[in-house]
Design an enzyme around this catalytic site. Structure first.
Site, PDB file in Angstrom:
ATOM      1  N   LYS A 132      15.710  -1.217   5.187  1.00 44.78           N
ATOM      2  CA  LYS A 132      14.970  -0.751   4.014  1.00 44.78           C
ATOM      3  C   LYS A 132      15.790   0.338   3.341  1.00 44.78           C
ATOM      4  O   LYS A 132      16.571   1.014   4.003  1.00 44.78           O
ATOM      5  CB  LYS A 132      13.630  -0.164   4.483  1.00 44.78           C
ATOM      6  CG  LYS A 132      12.581  -0.101   3.429  1.00 44.78           C
ATOM      7  CD  LYS A 132      11.768  -1.374   3.342  1.00 44.78           C
ATOM      8  CE  LYS A 132      10.775  -1.305   2.194  1.00 44.78           C
ATOM      9  NZ  LYS A 132       9.944  -2.496   2.098  1.00 44.78           N
TER      10      LYS A 132
ATOM     11  N   GLY B 197      -9.510  -7.648  -4.105  1.00 45.63           N
ATOM     12  CA  GLY B 197      -8.325  -7.447  -4.952  1.00 45.63           C
ATOM     13  C   GLY B 197      -7.882  -8.768  -5.543  1.00 45.63           C
ATOM     14  O   GLY B 197      -7.531  -9.700  -4.815  1.00 45.63           O
TER      15      GLY B 197
ATOM     16  N   GLY C  17      -5.359  -9.099  -7.926  1.00 45.27           N
ATOM     17  CA  GLY C  17      -4.120  -8.856  -8.668  1.00 45.27           C
ATOM     18  C   GLY C  17      -3.249 -10.090  -8.529  1.00 45.27           C
ATOM     19  O   GLY C  17      -3.738 -11.223  -8.632  1.00 45.27           O
TER      20      GLY C  17
HETATM   21  P1  NAD Z   1      -1.492  -6.147  -7.196  1.00 44.97           P
HETATM   22  O1  NAD Z   1      -1.336  -4.709  -7.566  1.00 44.97           O
HETATM   23  O2  NAD Z   1      -1.026  -7.188  -8.137  1.00 44.97           O
HETATM   24  O3  NAD Z   1      -3.032  -6.453  -6.855  1.00 44.97           O
HETATM   25  C1  NAD Z   1      -3.854  -5.588  -6.144  1.00 44.97           C
HETATM   26  C2  NAD Z   1      -5.204  -5.582  -6.834  1.00 44.97           C
HETATM   27  O4  NAD Z   1      -6.128  -4.862  -6.037  1.00 44.97           O
HETATM   28  C3  NAD Z   1      -5.182  -4.906  -8.206  1.00 44.97           C
HETATM   29  O5  NAD Z   1      -5.664  -5.808  -9.171  1.00 44.97           O
HETATM   30  C4  NAD Z   1      -6.109  -3.706  -8.034  1.00 44.97           C
HETATM   31  O6  NAD Z   1      -6.860  -3.416  -9.191  1.00 44.97           O
HETATM   32  C5  NAD Z   1      -6.990  -4.162  -6.904  1.00 44.97           C
HETATM   33  N1  NAD Z   1      -7.639  -3.083  -6.151  1.00 44.97           N
HETATM   34  C6  NAD Z   1      -7.111  -1.889  -5.827  1.00 44.97           C
HETATM   35  N2  NAD Z   1      -8.022  -1.176  -5.114  1.00 44.97           N
HETATM   36  C7  NAD Z   1      -9.110  -1.952  -4.990  1.00 44.97           C
HETATM   37  C8  NAD Z   1     -10.370  -1.783  -4.369  1.00 44.97           C
HETATM   38  N3  NAD Z   1     -10.689  -0.669  -3.728  1.00 44.97           N
HETATM   39  N4  NAD Z   1     -11.245  -2.797  -4.421  1.00 44.97           N
HETATM   40  C9  NAD Z   1     -10.937  -3.947  -5.076  1.00 44.97           C
HETATM   41  N5  NAD Z   1      -9.768  -4.150  -5.687  1.00 44.97           N
HETATM   42  C10 NAD Z   1      -8.865  -3.169  -5.645  1.00 44.97           C
HETATM   43  O7  NAD Z   1      -0.794  -6.289  -5.762  1.00 44.97           O
HETATM   44  P2  NAD Z   1      -0.321  -7.615  -5.010  1.00 44.97           P
HETATM   45  O8  NAD Z   1       1.114  -7.851  -5.335  1.00 44.97           O
HETATM   46  O9  NAD Z   1      -1.308  -8.704  -5.167  1.00 44.97           O
HETATM   47  O10 NAD Z   1      -0.357  -7.089  -3.520  1.00 44.97           O
HETATM   48  C11 NAD Z   1      -1.592  -6.918  -2.833  1.00 44.97           C
HETATM   49  C12 NAD Z   1      -1.320  -6.465  -1.406  1.00 44.97           C
HETATM   50  O11 NAD Z   1      -0.468  -7.419  -0.772  1.00 44.97           O
HETATM   51  C13 NAD Z   1      -0.601  -5.123  -1.297  1.00 44.97           C
HETATM   52  O12 NAD Z   1      -1.071  -4.482  -0.130  1.00 44.97           O
HETATM   53  C14 NAD Z   1       0.858  -5.512  -1.116  1.00 44.97           C
HETATM   54  O13 NAD Z   1       1.575  -4.520  -0.428  1.00 44.97           O
HETATM   55  C15 NAD Z   1       0.699  -6.769  -0.271  1.00 44.97           C
HETATM   56  N6  NAD Z   1       1.838  -7.688  -0.357  1.00 44.97           N
HETATM   57  C16 NAD Z   1       2.180  -8.249  -1.551  1.00 44.97           C
HETATM   58  C17 NAD Z   1       3.270  -9.107  -1.610  1.00 44.97           C
HETATM   59  C18 NAD Z   1       3.656  -9.770  -2.895  1.00 44.97           C
HETATM   60  O14 NAD Z   1       4.417 -10.754  -2.854  1.00 44.97           O
HETATM   61  N7  NAD Z   1       3.149  -9.356  -4.035  1.00 44.97           N
HETATM   62  C19 NAD Z   1       4.024  -9.383  -0.452  1.00 44.97           C
HETATM   63  C20 NAD Z   1       3.624  -8.812   0.760  1.00 44.97           C
HETATM   64  C21 NAD Z   1       2.529  -7.958   0.798  1.00 44.97           C
END
Ligand code: NAD
Length: 358
Positions: free
Chosen positions: A80, A177, A179
């Site tokens: 990292k 969530g 997102g």
């Molecule tokens: P993102 O930011 O696109 O989506 C997260 C969503 O969660 C947002 O829309 C936000 O408004 C919502 N949110 C935040 N707090 C909340 C709550 N208390 N209640 C309900 N909704 C809430 O993020 P993402 O890329 O979808 O990633 C989500 C998780 O997955 C993170 O923990 C990230 O570290 C993990 N992750 C993502 C990836 C990837 O490829 N994007 C890979 C590995 C791990």
């Protein structure tokens, strides 16, 4: 902190500090373990309070990547980078290219990727100075569909473990969530015939997006999501969602989603879920789809999305392997995943004691 003491305790290989005067670049790369192959892990740009905080973060995150790659069955180690600075001020072509030049000095022992505050555009600049970088826009691009695809298969495996069959259409889901990954996950569940899906969000735009795209999926308030009487709770938002409070009120017999660091305290809450009979799909195993996807950029024949997505489906069987390790060792599943990772690294390390020509 006593860096060498910490490194010795957790088996770290290398910690590299670098600085570029012209761009103000200041950062640290940590290579935890390269038994299985070159270390791979994202670059996090963050305005750390001090160097100690940044050092501890890079050490912790690099070790996590070792476990993640080992469980994903990849021939990659854990590494990292953290860059210390204000994301609003420091980002520029020169800044990321200066970083790329330091990555190149590591000679391929570390491969970088996007993380918090670094995106595919930054990777493109880094790629102007080094080939040891993945998630280039023209190659695998946005990892979110791949991460959600892996989580979907991890959910299937968890249903199989709990109920004896992995037919998505028979069960109900609560997605926290919506997102990037949550949105894709809901889509995959619907395509597989799921009829009862709830979701929660705090971002109005994302609530509207899901309501428009998937009218059958029902919104619930954020505070109610853990208490829903569903088969699967899928955390796809924040870390530490399983804590003293939620572990008490959680009704779903399965916790399986894309979020990182789901357990506030790995040992305490991993055990608490086990004691309640709740099956937990370890976060760094079920969300490895994005990592598997970018690893395909390193294949000699180049990135192929179909092949990458086929390999991501192996998360189904890997999660089942880990549930078996948990049963055999009478431990919780987060610990079982670490046992699985350590065993693979040790076994592969042992067969590498002789020299072969390929
Ligand atoms: P993102 O930011 O696109 O989506 C997260 C969503 O969660 C947002 O829309 C936000 O408004 C919502 N949110 C935040 N707090 C909340 C709550 N208390 N209640 C309900 N909704 C809430 O993020 P993402 O890329 O979808 O990633 C989500 C998780 O997955 C993170 O923990 C990230 O570290 C993990 N992750 C993502 C990836 C990837 O490829 N994007 C890979 C590995 C791990």
């Amino acid at each position: 902190m006593k860096k060498f003491e910490y490194m010795e305790k957790h088996g770290y290989e290398q910690l590299v500090f670098f600085h570029d005067e012209s761009t103000g670049l200041k950062g640290i790369t940590c290579i935890h373990n390269t038994t299985l192959g070159p270390s791979l892990g994202g670059t996090r740009l963050w305005n750390y309070d001090d160097e100690e905080e940044a050092t501890l973060d890079v050490l912790r995150l690099a070790r996590g990547m070792t476990y993640k790659a080992a469980c994903a069955g990849l021939n990659l180690g854990g590494g990292k980078s953290v860059l210390i600075g204000d994301p609003e001020k420091v980002k520029s072509e020169a800044y990321f290219r200066a970083f790329g030049r330091y990555v190149q000095t590591l000679g391929g022992r570390y491969i970088t990727a996007p993380d918090v505050n670094t995106d595919v555009k930054a990777m493109k600049y880094i790629n102007m100075e080094t080939d040891h970088v993945v998630a280039i826009p023209e190659k695998s691009g946005n990892p979110s569909p791949a991460t959600a695809w892996g989580a979907f298969h991890g959910i299937r495996a968890s249903l199989k473990e709990k109920y004896g069959d992995n037919d998505i259409s028979k069960y109900s889901y609560a997605v926290q969530g919506a997102g990037q990954t949550g949105d894709y996950l809901i889509g995959y569940l619907l395509e597989a015939g799921a009829e009862k899906i709830y979701f929660t969000e705090i971002n109005e735009k994302h609530i509207e997006k899901i309501n428009d795209k998937y009218p059958s999926v029902e919104f619930v308030k954020p505070e109610s999501i853990c208490e829903l009487d569903v088969d699967v709770f899928a955390p796809c938002a924040l870390g530490a969602v399983i804590n003293d409070e939620t572990v008490e009120c959680l009704k779903a017999p399965i916790v399986a989603g894309t979020a990182n660091n789901v357990l506030e305290d790995e040992e305490k809450h991993g055990q608490a879920l086990k004691d309640k009979g709740i099956l937990y799909a370890p976060d760094f195993v079920i969300n490895a789809g994005g990592l598997i996807n970018v690893s395909h950029e390193l294949h000699p024949e180049g990135y192929n999305r179909e092949k990458a997505f086929n390999e991501i489906e192996s998360i189904h069987d890997r999660i089942l392997d880990i549930y078996k390790v948990a049963r055999d060792n009478d431990t919780h599943t987060q610990e079982a995943a670490k046992i699985f990772a350590r065993n693979r690294i040790e076994e592969i390390g042992r067969i590498q004691s002789n020299t072969i020509n390929r």
